[in-house]
Design an enzyme around this catalytic site. Structure first.
Site, PDB file in Angstrom:
ATOM      1  N   ASP A  24      28.847  42.199 -36.695  1.00  0.00           N
ATOM      2  CA  ASP A  24      27.992  43.436 -37.414  1.00  0.00           C
ATOM      3  C   ASP A  24      28.967  44.543 -37.735  1.00  0.00           C
ATOM      4  O   ASP A  24      28.613  45.460 -37.837  1.00  0.00           O
ATOM      5  CB  ASP A  24      27.081  44.148 -36.582  1.00  0.00           C
ATOM      6  CG  ASP A  24      25.871  43.216 -36.019  1.00  0.00           C
ATOM      7  OD1 ASP A  24      26.101  41.919 -36.486  1.00  0.00           O
ATOM      8  OD2 ASP A  24      25.083  43.605 -35.380  1.00  0.00           O
ATOM      9  N   GLU A  72      23.540  42.267 -38.862  1.00  0.00           N
ATOM     10  CA  GLU A  72      22.231  42.619 -38.368  1.00  0.00           C
ATOM     11  C   GLU A  72      21.445  43.134 -39.614  1.00  0.00           C
ATOM     12  O   GLU A  72      21.820  43.867 -40.405  1.00  0.00           O
ATOM     13  CB  GLU A  72      22.263  43.779 -37.323  1.00  0.00           C
ATOM     14  CG  GLU A  72      20.763  43.892 -36.942  1.00  0.00           C
ATOM     15  CD  GLU A  72      20.715  45.280 -35.892  1.00  0.00           C
ATOM     16  OE1 GLU A  72      21.418  45.269 -35.432  1.00  0.00           O
ATOM     17  OE2 GLU A  72      19.540  45.496 -35.561  1.00  0.00           O
ATOM     18  N   LYS A 129      21.546  37.904 -38.892  1.00  0.00           N
ATOM     19  CA  LYS A 129      20.578  38.036 -37.677  1.00  0.00           C
ATOM     20  C   LYS A 129      19.694  39.071 -37.783  1.00  0.00           C
ATOM     21  O   LYS A 129      20.012  40.423 -37.985  1.00  0.00           O
ATOM     22  CB  LYS A 129      21.445  38.110 -36.487  1.00  0.00           C
ATOM     23  CG  LYS A 129      22.486  39.336 -36.251  1.00  0.00           C
ATOM     24  CD  LYS A 129      23.427  39.220 -35.088  1.00  0.00           C
ATOM     25  CE  LYS A 129      24.044  40.442 -34.834  1.00  0.00           C
ATOM     26  NZ  LYS A 129      23.468  41.601 -34.268  1.00  0.00           N
ATOM     27  N   LYS A 132      19.362  41.832 -32.108  1.00  0.00           N
ATOM     28  CA  LYS A 132      20.568  42.546 -31.718  1.00  0.00           C
ATOM     29  C   LYS A 132      21.483  41.283 -31.222  1.00  0.00           C
ATOM     30  O   LYS A 132      22.774  41.530 -31.665  1.00  0.00           O
ATOM     31  CB  LYS A 132      20.527  43.455 -30.405  1.00  0.00           C
ATOM     32  CG  LYS A 132      19.530  44.489 -30.796  1.00  0.00           C
ATOM     33  CD  LYS A 132      19.725  45.423 -31.741  1.00  0.00           C
ATOM     34  CE  LYS A 132      18.956  46.620 -31.994  1.00  0.00           C
ATOM     35  NZ  LYS A 132      19.134  47.266 -33.320  1.00  0.00           N
ATOM     36  N   VAL A 157      30.656  45.640 -33.385  1.00  0.00           N
ATOM     37  CA  VAL A 157      30.020  46.874 -32.687  1.00  0.00           C
ATOM     38  C   VAL A 157      28.592  46.288 -32.698  1.00  0.00           C
ATOM     39  O   VAL A 157      27.843  45.412 -33.498  1.00  0.00           O
ATOM     40  CB  VAL A 157      30.038  47.923 -33.729  1.00  0.00           C
ATOM     41  CG1 VAL A 157      31.495  48.347 -33.910  1.00  0.00           C
ATOM     42  CG2 VAL A 157      29.714  47.529 -35.276  1.00  0.00           C
ATOM     43  N   THR A 158      27.847  47.376 -31.878  1.00  0.00           N
ATOM     44  CA  THR A 158      28.263  48.248 -30.710  1.00  0.00           C
ATOM     45  C   THR A 158      28.484  47.505 -29.673  1.00  0.00           C
ATOM     46  O   THR A 158      27.761  46.722 -29.256  1.00  0.00           O
ATOM     47  CB  THR A 158      27.355  49.423 -30.612  1.00  0.00           C
ATOM     48  OG1 THR A 158      26.081  48.963 -30.364  1.00  0.00           O
ATOM     49  CG2 THR A 158      27.231  50.009 -32.032  1.00  0.00           C
ATOM     50  N   CYS A 162      24.696  45.310 -29.705  1.00  0.00           N
ATOM     51  CA  CYS A 162      24.863  43.676 -30.027  1.00  0.00           C
ATOM     52  C   CYS A 162      25.703  43.018 -29.598  1.00  0.00           C
ATOM     53  O   CYS A 162      25.696  41.520 -29.327  1.00  0.00           O
ATOM     54  CB  CYS A 162      24.810  43.814 -31.798  1.00  0.00           C
ATOM     55  SG  CYS A 162      23.609  44.436 -32.633  1.00  0.00           S
ATOM     56  N   GLN A 202      31.666  41.641 -11.093  1.00  0.00           N
ATOM     57  CA  GLN A 202      31.314  40.687 -10.005  1.00  0.00           C
ATOM     58  C   GLN A 202      31.887  39.339 -10.388  1.00  0.00           C
ATOM     59  O   GLN A 202      31.289  38.306 -10.583  1.00  0.00           O
ATOM     60  CB  GLN A 202      29.979  40.567  -9.762  1.00  0.00           C
ATOM     61  CG  GLN A 202      29.322  41.690  -9.184  1.00  0.00           C
ATOM     62  CD  GLN A 202      28.004  41.749  -8.877  1.00  0.00           C
ATOM     63  OE1 GLN A 202      27.521  41.041  -8.056  1.00  0.00           O
ATOM     64  NE2 GLN A 202      27.296  43.002  -9.361  1.00  0.00           N
TER      65      GLN A 202
HETATM   66  N1  TIU Z   1      25.167  45.844 -34.341  1.00  0.00           N
HETATM   67  C1  TIU Z   1      24.408  46.835 -33.329  1.00  0.00           C
HETATM   68  O1  TIU Z   1      24.861  47.066 -32.208  1.00  0.00           O
HETATM   69  N2  TIU Z   1      23.157  47.276 -33.594  1.00  0.00           N
HETATM   70  C2  TIU Z   1      22.470  48.335 -33.221  1.00  0.00           C
HETATM   71  O2  TIU Z   1      21.569  48.709 -33.162  1.00  0.00           O
HETATM   72  N3  TIU Z   1      23.446  49.052 -32.245  1.00  0.00           N
HETATM   73  C3  TIU Z   1      23.112  50.357 -31.915  1.00  0.00           C
HETATM   74  O3  TIU Z   1      23.952  50.978 -31.166  1.00  0.00           O
HETATM   75  N4  TIU Z   1      22.015  50.816 -31.922  1.00  0.00           N
END
Ligand code: TIU
Length: 222
Positions: A24, A72, A129, A132, A157-158, A162, A202
């Site tokens: 993403d 996304e 996609k 997430k 990210v993030t 995702c 862990q």
């Molecule tokens: N790609 C992804 O992480 N989409 C999100 O919605 N990230 C947020 O941090 N919300």
């Protein structure tokens, strides 16, 4: 087999069964003037991941690793957008609405596309996609299976959304994931730290974490 000095312990990978996944890196999340920034986020925290990810991308391409990009987003008619996701956040301008870079998180729009610095090369699949996680409602698992991929090197990210969701989904499907900590980013520094800690907790319940330099050293030696 190559070995990366990772946490919680060495991550072993075979070039033939390893893929690079870049999650993403879309304009709406990482560029100034996009959706992420419009929500009040500091996109420079995500942009830090661009240069190290580019180095990893160039190096993995040279070694012939399978590279996959994800985005996304939703269909133009929003038929794959759950009402719960559309309503979440009670945003004045949300998914499907006209945003600063076109309709927000809608396929085909400028903001939805990947940033120029990390454009896919010919032959590198882009997985669109709606969720997430990168496995939900996509053909990602089938593609990895056909290529006999068993290990994933993960950037993007993030970190806590995702990336974490995808690594968990991958883990359940039997893939070993190595997350490169300088190649993933979060709008929230505390979430970045916690999300990486969770992955390697862990004994590495969800995967391994390493600096990209260590991965590149292992790749060069392989
Ligand atoms: N790609 C992804 O992480 N989409 C999100 O919605 N990230 C947020 O941090 N919300």
């Amino acid at each position: 087999m190559a070995t990366v000095h990772a946490e919680p312990y060495e991550f072993e990978f075979d070039l033939a069964t390893t893929a690079l996944m870049i999650i993403d890196m879309q304009r709406d999340f990482v560029e100034p003037g996009g959706f992420g920034e419009a929500l009040g986020n500091d996109v420079s925290l995500l942009r830090k991941a661009i240069a190290p990810t580019k180095r990893v991308l160039d190096a993995t391409r040279k070694r012939g690793l399978f590279v996959i990009h994800t985005r996304e987003g939703h269909r133009q008619d929003l038929s794959d957008l759950p009402e719960s996701k559309r309503l979440r956040g009670r945003l004045k301008t949300g998914i499907g609405d006209k945003g600063p870079m076109g309709r927000i998180l809608v396929r085909g729009e400028h903001g939805h596309d990947l940033i120029d610095e990390l454009k896919p090369a010919a032959g590198e699949p882009v997985v669109d996609k709606p969720g997430k996680g990168a496995f939900h409602a996509t053909d990602l698992d089938a593609m990895l299976h056909h290529r006999r991929v068993r290990q994933l090197i993960v950037c993007g990210v993030t970190t806590e959304v995702c990336v974490n969701t995808t690594v968990r989904e991958a883990n359940d499907r039997g893939y070993d994931c190595l997350v490169l900590e300088d190649c993933v980013g979060s709008y929230f520094p505390e979430f970045q730290v916690a999300a990486l800690a969770m992955i390697k907790a862990q004994g590495g319940i969800f995967g391994w974490v390493s600096d990209s330099t260590r991965f590149l050293e292992a790749l060069n030696k392989a």
